[in-house]
Design a protein around this motif. Structure first.
Motif, PDB file in Angstrom:
ATOM      1  N   ASP A  95       0.839  -1.200   0.000  1.00  0.00           N
ATOM      2  CA  ASP A  95       0.000   0.000   0.000  1.00  0.00           C
ATOM      3  C   ASP A  95       0.877   1.256   0.000  1.00  0.00           C
ATOM      4  O   ASP A  95       1.993   1.260   0.543  1.00  0.00           O
ATOM      5  CB  ASP A  95      -0.885   0.032   1.248  1.00  0.00           C
ATOM      6  CG  ASP A  95      -1.880  -1.124   1.313  1.00  0.00           C
ATOM      7  OD1 ASP A  95      -1.901  -1.940   0.368  1.00  0.00           O
ATOM      8  OD2 ASP A  95      -2.613  -1.211   2.315  1.00  0.00           O
ATOM      9  N   ARG A 119      -9.048  -0.171  -8.342  1.00  0.00           N
ATOM     10  CA  ARG A 119      -8.930  -0.222  -6.884  1.00  0.00           C
ATOM     11  C   ARG A 119      -7.516  -0.616  -6.450  1.00  0.00           C
ATOM     12  O   ARG A 119      -7.019  -0.143  -5.424  1.00  0.00           O
ATOM     13  CB  ARG A 119      -9.965  -1.193  -6.316  1.00  0.00           C
ATOM     14  CG  ARG A 119     -11.406  -0.679  -6.426  1.00  0.00           C
ATOM     15  CD  ARG A 119     -12.386  -1.543  -5.668  1.00  0.00           C
ATOM     16  NE  ARG A 119     -13.726  -1.004  -5.754  1.00  0.00           N
ATOM     17  CZ  ARG A 119     -14.693  -1.506  -6.545  1.00  0.00           C
ATOM     18  NH1 ARG A 119     -14.439  -2.564  -7.310  1.00  0.00           N
ATOM     19  NH2 ARG A 119     -15.885  -0.952  -6.573  1.00  0.00           N
ATOM     20  N   GLU A 120      -6.867  -1.477  -7.223  1.00  0.00           N
ATOM     21  CA  GLU A 120      -5.476  -1.827  -6.939  1.00  0.00           C
ATOM     22  C   GLU A 120      -4.562  -0.615  -7.144  1.00  0.00           C
ATOM     23  O   GLU A 120      -3.642  -0.377  -6.362  1.00  0.00           O
ATOM     24  CB  GLU A 120      -5.036  -2.987  -7.824  1.00  0.00           C
ATOM     25  CG  GLU A 120      -5.433  -4.351  -7.305  1.00  0.00           C
ATOM     26  CD  GLU A 120      -4.637  -4.715  -6.043  1.00  0.00           C
ATOM     27  OE1 GLU A 120      -3.565  -5.325  -6.148  1.00  0.00           O
ATOM     28  OE2 GLU A 120      -5.104  -4.355  -4.936  1.00  0.00           O
ATOM     29  N   ARG A 123      -4.944   1.563  -4.207  1.00  0.00           N
ATOM     30  CA  ARG A 123      -4.303   0.987  -3.016  1.00  0.00           C
ATOM     31  C   ARG A 123      -2.805   1.277  -2.963  1.00  0.00           C
ATOM     32  O   ARG A 123      -2.265   1.639  -1.918  1.00  0.00           O
ATOM     33  CB  ARG A 123      -4.532  -0.535  -2.978  1.00  0.00           C
ATOM     34  CG  ARG A 123      -3.855  -1.240  -1.806  1.00  0.00           C
ATOM     35  CD  ARG A 123      -4.062  -2.733  -1.850  1.00  0.00           C
ATOM     36  NE  ARG A 123      -3.384  -3.375  -2.972  1.00  0.00           N
ATOM     37  CZ  ARG A 123      -2.076  -3.668  -3.002  1.00  0.00           C
ATOM     38  NH1 ARG A 123      -1.283  -3.358  -1.975  1.00  0.00           N
ATOM     39  NH2 ARG A 123      -1.546  -4.268  -4.056  1.00  0.00           N
ATOM     40  N   LYS A 243      -5.308  10.212  -5.806  1.00  0.00           N
ATOM     41  CA  LYS A 243      -5.794   9.612  -4.572  1.00  0.00           C
ATOM     42  C   LYS A 243      -5.923  10.708  -3.514  1.00  0.00           C
ATOM     43  O   LYS A 243      -4.991  11.477  -3.315  1.00  0.00           O
ATOM     44  CB  LYS A 243      -4.815   8.544  -4.108  1.00  0.00           C
ATOM     45  CG  LYS A 243      -5.209   7.837  -2.826  1.00  0.00           C
ATOM     46  CD  LYS A 243      -4.234   6.698  -2.526  1.00  0.00           C
ATOM     47  CE  LYS A 243      -4.570   5.984  -1.230  1.00  0.00           C
ATOM     48  NZ  LYS A 243      -3.676   4.809  -1.033  1.00  0.00           N
TER      49      LYS A 243
END
Length: 244
Positions: A95, A119-120, A123, A243
């Protein structure tokens, strides 16, 4: 994509108008957003034969991965060694590991669940980190090129924006690209459906000849527009998101 297409890609990436024009667009966005000469940790997600990794080096330390061992073989021929074999749906990284992820024409491929991939990406991005995506546009433009490189989905800008938000990524820039040449490309796609043209490989197998330099100049001219006001339609969707 078909294994033989990696060799085609490796052979033409440094000279073909489409790759060089898209490189110009990518550099324009990155120069404006993150700037050169930094120490960013960068991930090329689905790095193909490694040409993008080469021109990302001025922005930081680049790691690449691809699902295909054949692609990584060509990356090594380019001198890249910070590589992994992996899927965009299961990244082998911790992460909050990267400042920037680029992924070009990958999450649209056969067998990839785009939401799992996004989503990866979210992360492994650091808070405030960015992802730059390039994806094929408009389902009705599907053609023989898509079959050769295993593209299973083409995107609308609104759809991609919604998916980014769903993956907890905040869109900063959404634009189409390859707009000026759109009429010619659309005509080619339609002609494939009504003629017996026997194209079995990707569009990269079609030699543009003397037109290569002109086509490169036309596509490259879109770079400042994609970065600033955006383009309303085109063969490609470009998205820059971050993000929180």
């Amino acid at each position: 994509m078909r294994t033989e297409e990696y060799e085609v890609m490796y052979r033409v990436e440094d000279t073909h108008w489409w790759y060089l024009g898209m490189e110009r667009i990518t550099r324009e966005l990155l120069d404006h957003t993150v700037g050169r000469g930094g120490d960013l940790r960068i991930l090329d997600a689905g790095c193909g034969t490694g040409a993008v990794m080469s021109y990302l080096k001025p922005y930081g330390c680049v790691t690449g991965f691809d699902f295909a061992a054949e692609a990584l073989k060509f990356c090594r021929l380019r001198g890249h060694h910070q590589l992994a074999q992996a899927s965009v749906m299961a990244l082998p990284f911790p992460d909050d590991a990267f400042d920037l992820i680029v992924s070009f024409d990958v999450i649209c491929e056969l067998g990839v669940d785009d939401m799992t991939a996004l989503r990866e990406f979210q992360r492994v991005l650091k808070p405030g980190g960015r992802v730059l995506l390039r994806l094929p546009a408009y389902r009705w433009l599907r053609g023989k090129h898509d079959a050769a490189v295993y593209v299973s989905h083409r995107y609308h800008r609104r759809e991609l924006k919604a998916k980014l938000i769903q993956a907890a990524l905040l869109p900063d820039r959404l634009s189409y690209a390859n707009t000026f040449l759109f009429p010619i490309a659309a005509l080619k796609r339609f002609s494939e459906r009504v003629t017996a043209r026997r194209q079995t490989g990707s569009d990269l197998t079609l030699n543009p000849g003397p037109a290569n330099a002109v086509l490169r100049a036309i596509l490259s001219a879109e770079a400042p527009l994609v970065r600033s006001i955006g383009l309303p339609f085109g063969l490609t969707v470009v998205a820059l998101a971050r993000k929180p």
